[in-house]
Design an enzyme around this catalytic site. Structure first.
Site, PDB file in Angstrom:
ATOM      1  N   LEU A 132       1.378   1.163  -4.231  1.00  0.00           N
ATOM      2  CA  LEU A 132       1.240   1.782  -2.920  1.00  0.00           C
ATOM      3  C   LEU A 132       0.477   0.820  -2.021  1.00  0.00           C
ATOM      4  O   LEU A 132      -0.361   0.053  -2.491  1.00  0.00           O
ATOM      5  CB  LEU A 132       0.461   3.103  -3.015  1.00  0.00           C
ATOM      6  CG  LEU A 132       1.080   4.222  -3.874  1.00  0.00           C
ATOM      7  CD1 LEU A 132       0.153   5.436  -3.877  1.00  0.00           C
ATOM      8  CD2 LEU A 132       2.459   4.597  -3.380  1.00  0.00           C
ATOM      9  N   ASP A 133       0.780   0.856  -0.719  1.00  0.00           N
ATOM     10  CA  ASP A 133       0.030   0.038   0.229  1.00  0.00           C
ATOM     11  C   ASP A 133      -1.452   0.404   0.176  1.00  0.00           C
ATOM     12  O   ASP A 133      -1.824   1.518  -0.221  1.00  0.00           O
ATOM     13  CB  ASP A 133       0.548   0.254   1.657  1.00  0.00           C
ATOM     14  CG  ASP A 133       1.956  -0.279   1.862  1.00  0.00           C
ATOM     15  OD1 ASP A 133       2.385  -1.129   1.063  1.00  0.00           O
ATOM     16  OD2 ASP A 133       2.612   0.153   2.824  1.00  0.00           O
ATOM     17  N   ARG A 134      -2.293  -0.519   0.618  1.00  0.00           N
ATOM     18  CA  ARG A 134      -3.744  -0.314   0.519  1.00  0.00           C
ATOM     19  C   ARG A 134      -4.189   0.989   1.186  1.00  0.00           C
ATOM     20  O   ARG A 134      -5.020   1.721   0.656  1.00  0.00           O
ATOM     21  CB  ARG A 134      -4.483  -1.503   1.145  1.00  0.00           C
ATOM     22  CG  ARG A 134      -6.007  -1.408   1.010  1.00  0.00           C
ATOM     23  CD  ARG A 134      -6.677  -2.701   1.424  1.00  0.00           C
ATOM     24  NE  ARG A 134      -6.514  -2.969   2.840  1.00  0.00           N
ATOM     25  CZ  ARG A 134      -7.328  -2.508   3.789  1.00  0.00           C
ATOM     26  NH1 ARG A 134      -8.373  -1.765   3.456  1.00  0.00           N
ATOM     27  NH2 ARG A 134      -7.123  -2.798   5.049  1.00  0.00           N
TER      28      ARG A 134
END
Length: 309
Positions: A132-134
């Protein structure tokens, strides 16, 4: 990200890393040593946490001075984010990734990544199979054995893993449900962004969506990605004129309806796939985090639960 890079010349040969860094940055040696200690300094491409390391001619030293608008020293001083385990058995562990934590180590990272946290919990390396993106929160699964990791990775690779995301976006007029079928390609005019358009030779990307709330200040949407492309949901919603609230990279507003959007309000709420041990379908769900839950409460609509439709 803001960084400073220098090459070791005659003046710094055989000097301690902390001493050379202090001279290059014009800061006290104590501050330079702290930068090294929190993992913000790289020598010849590798992180160094020893301020006493002796430098040799030609080595390249890089120091991360700022990431996400924050000094690495301030980030290191922030309270550590706890690992939230949703499910664990002998084959798999599912966790709720908090917003602000990277999925895996990167050169710019100065704090712990999710894979580090899970590895610490397991007392051995964790099998990362998706990311997942940050700023995105929610369900992430790891294999606990090589066999389980391979089986989980195949679920994603073959498209059998089903995912449900929730997002808050700006006000926009959309059909109550539909499919976004727009190829993705890197945006040459904006590094780090992807664009969703048929005008470029992009990679296929498909997202089913359902509008949960359509208001004059903001909308809430359920997103069911059929493909797993980088920034797919963020780029698809931006192409519809509805960037996710708090998504600075894609132009999302920082507030809506009097409520703050402190980060990209995208949450991976549910994941369904075949269990690597039994082969039976399993579903993991992560509670909606407080920053996004405030929008559901204001809209007076419940977040979807249960089987992914």
């Amino acid at each position: 990200m803001k960084r400073r890079t220098f090459r070791v010349e005659a003046a710094h040969v055989n000097r301690a890393l902390g001493e050379a860094l202090a001279a290059e940055l014009g800061v006290p040696r104590e501050e330079a040593a702290r930068l090294v200690g929190v993992g913000a300094v790289y020598v010849a491409g590798r992180r160094s946490r020893d301020a006493g390391t002796r430098l040799t001619a030609g080595q390249v030293v890089t120091v991360v001075l700022e990431e996400g608008g924050q000094s690495p020293l301030a980030a290191a001083a922030a309270p550590a984010l706890a690992l939230r385990v949703l499910h664990e058995d002998e084959d798999v562990i599912a966790v709720d990734k908090p917003a602000g934590m990277t999925a895996q180590p990167t050169e710019g990272r100065v704090g712990d990544s999710l894979v580090d946290k899970v590895g610490e919990h397991l007392k051995r390396p964790a099998g990362l199979v998706h990311r997942l993106d940050r700023e995105t929160s929610g369900v992430t699964v790891f294999g606990k054995t090589p066999r389980a990791t391979t089986a989980l990775a195949e679920e994603f690779r073959e498209g059998r893993a089903r995912k449900r995301y929730l997002a808050a976006v700006g006000p926009v007029s959309l059909p109550s449900e539909g499919t976004i079928d727009l190829p993705l390609s890197k945006d040459p005019s904006r590094p780090g962004r992807w664009r969703a358009t048929r005008a470029a030779n992009g990679i296929p990307a498909f997202t089913r969506y359902r509008v949960l709330h359509a208001g004059s200040d903001f909308c809430l949407v359920e997103l069911l990605p059929q493909t797993g492309r980088t920034h797919q949901l963020r780029a698809h919603l931006t192409a519809l004129g509805a960037p996710i609230l708090g998504d600075k990279r894609y132009g999302g507003a920082a507030r809506a309806g009097g409520l703050p959007a402190p980060r990209c309000l995208l949450h991976a709420q549910a994941l369904e796939l075949g269990h690597p041990g039994t082969g039976q379908p399993v579903r993991f769900e992560a509670p909606v985090p407080e920053d996004l839950a405030r929008f559901f409460e204001a809209a007076r609509v419940p977040a979807p639960l249960g089987a992914i439709r």
